[in-house]
Design an enzyme around this catalytic site. Structure first.
Site, mmCIF file in Angstrom:
data_model
loop_
_atom_site.group_PDB
_atom_site.id
_atom_site.type_symbol
_atom_site.label_atom_id
_atom_site.label_comp_id
_atom_site.label_asym_id
_atom_site.label_seq_id
_atom_site.Cartn_x
_atom_site.Cartn_y
_atom_site.Cartn_z
ATOM 1 N N GLY A 108 5.851 -9.287 18.081
ATOM 2 C CA GLY A 108 7.306 -9.296 18.174
ATOM 3 C C GLY A 108 7.848 -9.481 19.574
ATOM 4 C CD GLU B 125 -1.271 -6.530 15.253
ATOM 5 O OE1 GLU B 125 -0.180 -6.745 14.697
ATOM 6 O OE2 GLU B 125 -2.166 -5.857 14.747
ATOM 7 N N GLY C 253 2.373 -13.196 18.514
ATOM 8 C CA GLY C 253 2.173 -14.526 17.927
ATOM 9 C C GLY C 253 3.061 -15.522 18.650
ATOM 10 N NE ARG C 254 9.177 -14.948 17.623
ATOM 11 C CZ ARG C 254 9.497 -15.522 16.467
ATOM 12 N NH1 ARG C 254 9.917 -16.766 16.452
ATOM 13 N NH2 ARG C 254 9.417 -14.855 15.325
ATOM 14 N NE ARG D 116 11.366 -19.391 14.115
ATOM 15 C CZ ARG D 116 12.329 -19.061 14.944
ATOM 16 N NH1 ARG D 116 12.919 -19.981 15.681
ATOM 17 N NH2 ARG D 116 12.724 -17.820 15.054
ATOM 18 C CE1 TYR E 247 12.763 -16.068 8.959
ATOM 19 C CE2 TYR E 247 12.018 -17.705 10.552
ATOM 20 C CZ TYR E 247 11.747 -16.788 9.552
ATOM 21 O OH TYR E 247 10.452 -16.594 9.174
ATOM 22 C CB CYS F 273 19.817 -34.435 -0.253
ATOM 23 S SG CYS F 273 21.476 -34.356 -0.932
ATOM 24 C CD GLU F 274 17.995 -28.298 -0.347
ATOM 25 O OE1 GLU F 274 18.869 -27.399 -0.358
ATOM 26 O OE2 GLU F 274 17.203 -28.500 -1.279
#
Ligand SMILES: *Cc1c(COP(=O)(O)O)cnc(C)c1O
Length: 409
Positions: free
Chosen positions: A233, A267, A269-270, A306, A310, A338-339
């Site tokens: 995080g 831990e 990640g990002r 993303r 989010y 098409c969204e």
């Protein structure tokens, strides 16, 4: 501190243009050297701790090998990730499998591999998971995932610390630890409070660390616990005006709140891969509307979800060689799906866009390619290194249908 983040405008624009010409777009570009530097900074900030890369941020072999060579371990969320980590050469002693409601197929595979590699550690998140691996004959290294009841995060969907589905409630953890000791060797405790620890969120992180080390004192007073993992995080600045995370201050806060004999484990990640990747996309069309200039791009939510998932911000730059000579205009950068959610960025000030312009989307190294899909029958993009090495080739139309035995051309 300089070097704490690599901003989008620090990438070599002529080189990115060359890669787009050679490999076409949409294209992810990865810089393994930047991954290495991020790893080094983490190891420097957490010297006597376990630093395990949460591989789900980017599981490409290039990234995994770079991270392994830098000296980090691997934190895995599925059997597939464990397989990739072992195949990339991580020693099993540095591989942890943290199951969240694991499918039986995952447990079958991991228990089989643990037979071959008894140094592997399996983290269980509930009594059911513990029983399910015990039923498969597992007697190896175990870790218990605890829901610490505190959350830190930039968005509700990526805040897991106070979400009830991740781990056993704090007050039930001692019971699960006891049960785990009947099955195998309890070697660790684990918690992960979601993603997005930035400066202002440190108190929640501190509280999590404090609770976890108190719990370790309770269930590991005999000194039997090897480690206590306090999750990942670690945030990255997605906006150009945001300051980078003060890693040393996070490390110091963590160490001060961590009061127990076991080793501290983190831990990230990002933090390891986000600023080591950019997504390149070409402008396919521009449309003036009364409100904004709509910029159609050949990358969208199937390449980088993303923003759609989010509402995440990713900075966008125009890499056209004459971009500096153009007037800025407010743009909506939309993808080819098409969204209504298929937007890479809105309200962006860009040099007046033209068809054929190359755009770079920043901080795309984490949870970008990894979350790419084939929705709308769009082949997934290619991934190359800054030196033009292939990390993953572009999917073809034939790749889209290869799982369907009844598909005939
Ligand atoms: C996703 C995850 C991480 C890493 O989160 P980042 O925000 O990418 O640092 C760490 N631990 C666990 C258990 C995770 O699921």
């Amino acid at each position: 501190m300089s070097g704490d983040v690599r901003r989008l405008d620090e990438w070599d624009a002529p080189r990115l243009r060359g890669l787009a010409d050679e490999f076409d777009t949409p294209l992810y570009v990865l810089d393994p050297d930047r991954v290495r530097k991020n790893c080094d900074r983490l190891l420097g900030a957490f010297p006597a701790s376990d630093v395990h890369y949460a591989v789900k941020a980017n599981t490409t072999r290039t990234v995994l090998e770079t991270v392994r060579e830098a000296g980090l371990g691997a934190e895995c969320a599925s059997a597939g990730e464990v397989r990739r980590a072992l195949d990339a050469g991580f020693p099993a002693s540095e591989v942890r499998y943290t199951a969240v409601n694991p499918p039986g197929r995952d447990l079958d595979a991991v228990v089989e591999w643990a037979d071959e590699h008894p140094e592997l550690t399996v983290t269980v998140d509930s009594r059911d998971t513990l029983e399910r691996i015990a039923d498969r004959g597992y007697e190896g290294r175990l870790c218990v995932r605890v829901n610490p009841g505190v959350g830190a995060g930039h968005h509700a969907k990526v805040t897991t610390g106070d979400a009830p589905q991740f781990g056993v409630p704090y007050d039930r953890a001692p019971g699960l630890c006891e049960a785990a000791r009947d099955v195998g060797d309890l070697v660790g405790l684990h918690a992960h409070a979601g993603s997005g620890i930035m400066g202002e969120d440190l108190s929640a992180h501190e509280e999590l660390v404090r609770r976890m080390s108190a719990l370790a004192g309770e269930v590991g007073e005999d000194g039997s616990l090897e480690f206590v993992a306090v999750g990942g995080g670690f945030g990255v600045p997605y906006r150009p005006e945001e300051p980078p995370l003060d890693l040393d201050s996070v490390a110091e806060t963590t160490r001060e709140a961590f009061d127990c004999d076991a080793r501290l484990a983190v831990e990230p990640g990002r933090y390891v891969v986000a600023d080591a990747g950019v997504l390149l996309t070409r402008v396919t069309a521009t449309t003036e509307t009364p409100e904004t200039t709509v910029v159609g791009a050949d990358a969208g939510m199937t390449d980088l979800i993303r923003p759609a998932l989010y509402g995440a911000y990713h900075h966008i730059d125009c890499l056209a060689p004459d971009a500096a000579d153009r007037e800025a205009t407010t743009c909506l950068v939309a993808g080819p799906v098409c969204e209504t959610a298929d937007i890479l960025g809105e309200g962006r000030s860009l040099p007046e866009p033209r068809r054929g312009d190359l755009l770079a989307v920043g901080n795309a190294g984490a949870y970008g390619y990894e979350m790419a899909s084939q929705y709308n029958s769009r082949p997934r993009p290619a991934v190359v290194t800054v030196d033009g090495g292939t990390v993953a080739r572009r999917e073809t139309l034939a790749d889209l249908t290869r799982l369907e035995p009844n598909y005939h051309t």
